[in-house]
Design an enzyme around this catalytic site. Structure first.
Site, PDB file in Angstrom:
ATOM      1  N   CYS A 133      81.420-112.115 -47.132  1.00 31.22           N
ATOM      2  CA  CYS A 133      81.746-112.880 -45.924  1.00 31.22           C
ATOM      3  C   CYS A 133      80.981-112.389 -44.697  1.00 31.22           C
ATOM      4  O   CYS A 133      80.418-113.186 -43.939  1.00 31.22           O
ATOM      5  CB  CYS A 133      83.245-112.879 -45.666  1.00 31.22           C
ATOM      6  SG  CYS A 133      83.947-111.261 -45.321  1.00 31.22           S
ATOM      7  N   HIS A 172      82.462-120.220 -44.294  1.00 37.23           N
ATOM      8  CA  HIS A 172      82.627-118.821 -44.702  1.00 37.23           C
ATOM      9  C   HIS A 172      82.293-118.656 -46.183  1.00 37.23           C
ATOM     10  O   HIS A 172      82.214-119.630 -46.940  1.00 37.23           O
ATOM     11  CB  HIS A 172      84.051-118.346 -44.412  1.00 37.23           C
ATOM     12  CG  HIS A 172      85.138-119.149 -45.093  1.00 37.23           C
ATOM     13  ND1 HIS A 172      86.212-118.577 -45.726  1.00 37.23           N
ATOM     14  CD2 HIS A 172      85.318-120.493 -45.231  1.00 37.23           C
ATOM     15  CE1 HIS A 172      87.012-119.513 -46.218  1.00 37.23           C
ATOM     16  NE2 HIS A 172      86.487-120.685 -45.920  1.00 37.23           N
ATOM     17  N   HIS A 223      88.324-110.370 -43.560  1.00 34.67           N
ATOM     18  CA  HIS A 223      87.488-111.547 -43.795  1.00 34.67           C
ATOM     19  C   HIS A 223      86.931-112.052 -42.465  1.00 34.67           C
ATOM     20  O   HIS A 223      87.503-111.803 -41.399  1.00 34.67           O
ATOM     21  CB  HIS A 223      88.318-112.632 -44.484  1.00 34.67           C
ATOM     22  CG  HIS A 223      87.526-113.805 -44.976  1.00 34.67           C
ATOM     23  ND1 HIS A 223      86.495-113.685 -45.882  1.00 34.67           N
ATOM     24  CD2 HIS A 223      87.619-115.139 -44.691  1.00 34.67           C
ATOM     25  CE1 HIS A 223      85.995-114.881 -46.144  1.00 34.67           C
ATOM     26  NE2 HIS A 223      86.656-115.773 -45.420  1.00 34.67           N
TER      27      HIS A 223
END
Length: 400
Positions: free
Chosen positions: A278, A350, A338
């Site tokens: 990510c 993402h 994240h």
């Protein structure tokens, strides 16, 4: 998000490690100067992913010995000065990096399309991050066929010799002065001659940087850091200085770049078009727009300007980064797990399983309840001044 304990077991091979045969060491006296060492470490090396200050002390007979390794001369100097002020006598056995074993080759340039950088000097170790071809590196020490290096964003990791070209500082300076091109296609190849039907020299990925020697028809003639020659199609690359001059990172360019990587598979440690985690994804978006941001989400969240922390999203703009994880409690620290990038219309892009678009709108078909419920806050890095953001238009990374 790159989460790692990041305990560098490379220290285990150091000549400073005490073994069970050293019975004269008073085990109960280990680290007698722990407070002083901790103070210096907190000031100079709070994040061991980007700064090496692995120093300890032991009492051997009646001597206090400072041991360990560091790449921070100022930190070591400060520690010694503090100890002298306290009138503490010690034996200095700290090894400073770069290591003399490198014989002056303390610089390197990545020579393959993507080099895998690992947390320990072995192929089975965790993939810490990646570096694309042409990335300049500082080199600190070696173990067997592996080198401890530091990337331009200061990330510390190990790379095997097959991924880098070692250089002395004079050769590195020459490389930095050379004219270069940057590959801008997501994927591609370099060829042995000025024809895409000729044999392939290697694969090429977005962001790879080569020394350019000539222009031949529809091709650039390029030179790899290890001296190999090849040809790259002009329609997939651009003169590096011209590319920098053309850069004007905008909300639109950030979204456009991000969408070129749609569907890319998730890869822990990945920061290239061969796969991204990510934070590697957000880092790659910024790099292809001429900006180098910190590697991990837990570092990125401390960069830039706070935009939102209450899920209102009213002030969000495309290019802003959204962070997710676990908030701090009375008994635990915040955990950033994240990160994604806002693209407008209540959506963010993402890397989770693959690069895809999700929404914070509960009525949308692509609503991401899981990430919405663990949302922490959003930061803006585009057009923000921050010491942790490197603008490639400024001298220092690929050119002086």
């Amino acid at each position: 998000m790159k989460r790692r304990k990041y305990i560098f077991t490379f220290l285990a091979f150091s000549i400073f490690i005490f073994t069970s045969c050293e019975s004269n060491v008073e085990k109960t006296q280990e680290n007698p100067l722990e407070n002083q060492i901790t103070l210096v470490k907190t000031e100079f090396a709070p994040d061991k992913r980007v700064a090496l200050f692995d120093v300890s002390s032991v009492k051997n007979d009646n001597q206090i010995i400072l041991k360990g390794t560091s790449n921070l001369p100022e930190a070591v100097k400060t520690l010694k000065e503090n100890l002298k002020k306290e009138e503490i006598t010690f034996v200095d056995s700290i090894q400073m990096y770069p290591d003399a074993i490198l014989d002056g080759k303390i610089k390197a340039v990545v020579k393959i399309s993507v080099a895998n950088l690992r947390s320990n000097p072995k192929h089975s170790a965790e993939l810490a991050t990646q570096a694309t071809l042409g990335t300049p590196l500082n080199v600190y020490t070696k173990k067997d066929n592996w080198y401890l290096i530091q990337t331009p964003d200061k990330y510390l990791a190990w790379v095997d010799s097959g991924g880098i070209q070692l250089m002395k500082e004079s050769d590195f300076a020459t490389w930095k002065l050379a004219n270069k091109i940057i590959f801008l296609g997501t994927y591609g190849e370099s060829f042995e001659s000025e024809s895409k039907f000729s044999p392939v020299v290697s694969d090429v990925v977005a962001g790879d940087i080569f020394e350019v020697l000539d222009e031949v028809g529809l091709f650039f003639k390029v030179k790899y850091p290890d001296g190999r020659m090849a040809y790259i199609e002009k329609n997939k690359a651009m003169n590096y200085n011209s590319w920098l001059a053309s850069l004007n990172p905008t909300q639109e360019s950030m979204v456009e770049t991000a969408k070129t990587l749609m569907g890319l598979p998730y890869l822990w440690g990945g920061t290239s078009s061969k796969g991204v985690d990510c934070s590697g994804f957000t880092k790659t978006i910024f790099f292809l727009n001429g900006l180098v941001i910190p590697r991990d989400a837990s570092q990125q969240i401390h960069t830039g300007k706070l935009i939102d922390d209450d899920k209102s999203f009213d002030n969000m703009e495309p290019g802003d980064l959204l962070f997710f994880g676990k908030p701090a409690t009375e008994t635990s620290k915040e955990r950033v797990i994240h990160v994604g990038m806002w693209i407008g219309n209540n959506e963010f892009i993402h890397s989770a399983g693959r690069v895809h678009i999700s929404s914070v709108d509960k009525n949308a078909a692509n609503y991401d309840a899981y990430n919405y419920n663990r949302y922490l806050r959003s930061k803006r890095m585009l057009n923000e001044e921050d010491a942790n953001i490197i603008n490639l238009k400024e001298p220092g990374v690929f050119r002086d």
